[in-house]
Enzyme design. Structure first.
Site, PDB file in Angstrom:
ATOM      1  N   GLY A 139      43.156  16.681 -25.688  1.00 16.92           N
ATOM      2  CA  GLY A 139      42.144  15.693 -25.337  1.00 16.92           C
ATOM      3  C   GLY A 139      42.012  14.651 -26.424  1.00 16.92           C
ATOM      4  O   GLY A 139      42.877  14.506 -27.290  1.00 16.92           O
ATOM      5  N   THR A 180      43.326  22.042 -27.185  1.00 16.45           N
ATOM      6  CA  THR A 180      42.911  23.389 -26.825  1.00 16.45           C
ATOM      7  C   THR A 180      44.125  24.203 -26.425  1.00 16.45           C
ATOM      8  O   THR A 180      44.892  23.803 -25.549  1.00 16.45           O
ATOM      9  CB  THR A 180      41.907  23.352 -25.660  1.00 16.45           C
ATOM     10  OG1 THR A 180      40.797  22.517 -26.018  1.00 16.45           O
ATOM     11  CG2 THR A 180      41.396  24.754 -25.344  1.00 16.45           C
ATOM     12  N   ILE A 196      45.467  13.579 -16.052  1.00 16.51           N
ATOM     13  CA  ILE A 196      46.321  14.764 -15.923  1.00 16.51           C
ATOM     14  C   ILE A 196      45.521  16.049 -16.060  1.00 16.51           C
ATOM     15  O   ILE A 196      45.882  17.082 -15.477  1.00 16.51           O
ATOM     16  CB  ILE A 196      47.476  14.725 -16.955  1.00 16.51           C
ATOM     17  CG1 ILE A 196      48.472  15.866 -16.701  1.00 16.51           C
ATOM     18  CG2 ILE A 196      46.937  14.755 -18.371  1.00 16.51           C
ATOM     19  CD1 ILE A 196      49.100  15.867 -15.332  1.00 16.51           C
ATOM     20  N   ASP A 197      44.412  16.027 -16.798  1.00 18.34           N
ATOM     21  CA  ASP A 197      43.571  17.224 -16.882  1.00 18.34           C
ATOM     22  C   ASP A 197      42.936  17.536 -15.527  1.00 18.34           C
ATOM     23  O   ASP A 197      42.849  18.698 -15.110  1.00 18.34           O
ATOM     24  CB  ASP A 197      42.504  17.059 -17.965  1.00 18.34           C
ATOM     25  CG  ASP A 197      41.725  15.759 -17.857  1.00 18.34           C
ATOM     26  OD1 ASP A 197      42.144  14.842 -17.123  1.00 18.34           O
ATOM     27  OD2 ASP A 197      40.674  15.647 -18.534  1.00 18.34           O
ATOM     28  N   THR A 211       6.538  14.856 -20.311  1.00 22.71           N
ATOM     29  CA  THR A 211       7.689  13.961 -20.472  1.00 22.71           C
ATOM     30  C   THR A 211       8.990  14.719 -20.724  1.00 22.71           C
ATOM     31  O   THR A 211      10.036  14.362 -20.163  1.00 22.71           O
ATOM     32  CB  THR A 211       7.433  12.971 -21.623  1.00 22.71           C
ATOM     33  OG1 THR A 211       6.283  12.182 -21.298  1.00 22.71           O
ATOM     34  CG2 THR A 211       8.629  12.045 -21.818  1.00 22.71           C
TER      35      THR A 211
END
Length: 209
Positions: free
Chosen positions: A7, A12, A73-74, A144
């Site tokens: 990446g 990985t 491609i991933d 919030t």
């Protein structure tokens, strides 16, 4: 057999059921005596690895039935592992891809949860919060911090539900396990992209092995 998904932040590796990561700035120092099958969305790294006999780029061998232009491609590898269903890769971005009878019908991309949180922070320092992963999505928020979490999680889930249209949902990526908890027909698969790579290598072992 060693597989590698390169990446823009990490490389990985998957070997013998184990996942390891190397920061991309350190990956240039990585050396191996074994053959490594890889895919890469990092053009600089891809160019460098093309000259290494130990690294085999799987991208040219994938044949995914799709008319989508620019599919990473991933995403191709993850889709290759699934015949029918919606594939959610929830990382820095959240990608959603629909597969039917091994055909890719299309997909969507939205910012990942961490990036959406940064957007709130940029609007106002008062909106700098940590995500409340236990928020009740069936009740309107009354403070919030919960309102921000609700505003992030609820739209993501509604889009996933709409795109799944009752089909099985496959989650992967860093936030995939968290998002998968909201769907009864979901599977969290940390190594989905590697399953697609393994499937390709098995189908084309006469060429690749």
């Amino acid at each position: 057999m060693t597989l590698c998904d390169v990446g823009n932040t990490n490389a990985t590796f998957f070997e013998n059921g184990k996942i390891t990561k190397i920061r991309i700035e350190n990956f240039k120092y990585f050396r191996s005596d074994e053959k490594i099958y890889f895919i890469s969305v990092n053009d600089e790294v891809t160019k460098r690895l093309q000259n290494s006999p130990r690294f085999v780029n799987l991208e040219p061998y994938f044949e995914l039935d799709t008319i989508y232009k620019g599919l990473g491609i991933d995403r191709v590898a993850s889709c290759y592992a699934v015949k029918n269903g919606l594939i959610i890769d929830a990382g820095s971005a959240i990608t959603m891809d629909v597969m039917m009878n091994s055909m890719h019908l299309g997909g969507a991309i939205m910012p990942g949860i961490s990036h959406i949180l940064k957007t709130y922070e940029a609007i106002s320092p008062r909106l700098k919060i940590s995500l409340n992963s236990q928020i009740d999505l069936d009740a309107l928020p009354q403070k919030t911090t919960d309102a921000v979490s609700y505003g992030i999680i609820k739209p993501i889930l509604l889009l996933i539900e709409n795109m799944a249209n009752g089909s099985k949902i496959y989650f992967t990526g860093g936030d995939g396990e968290f998002l998968s908890r909201f769907f009864a027909t979901s599977i969290y698969d940390r190594i989905l992209v590697f399953r697609g790579m393994q499937k390709l290598i098995e189908q084309k072992k006469d060429i690749l092995c």
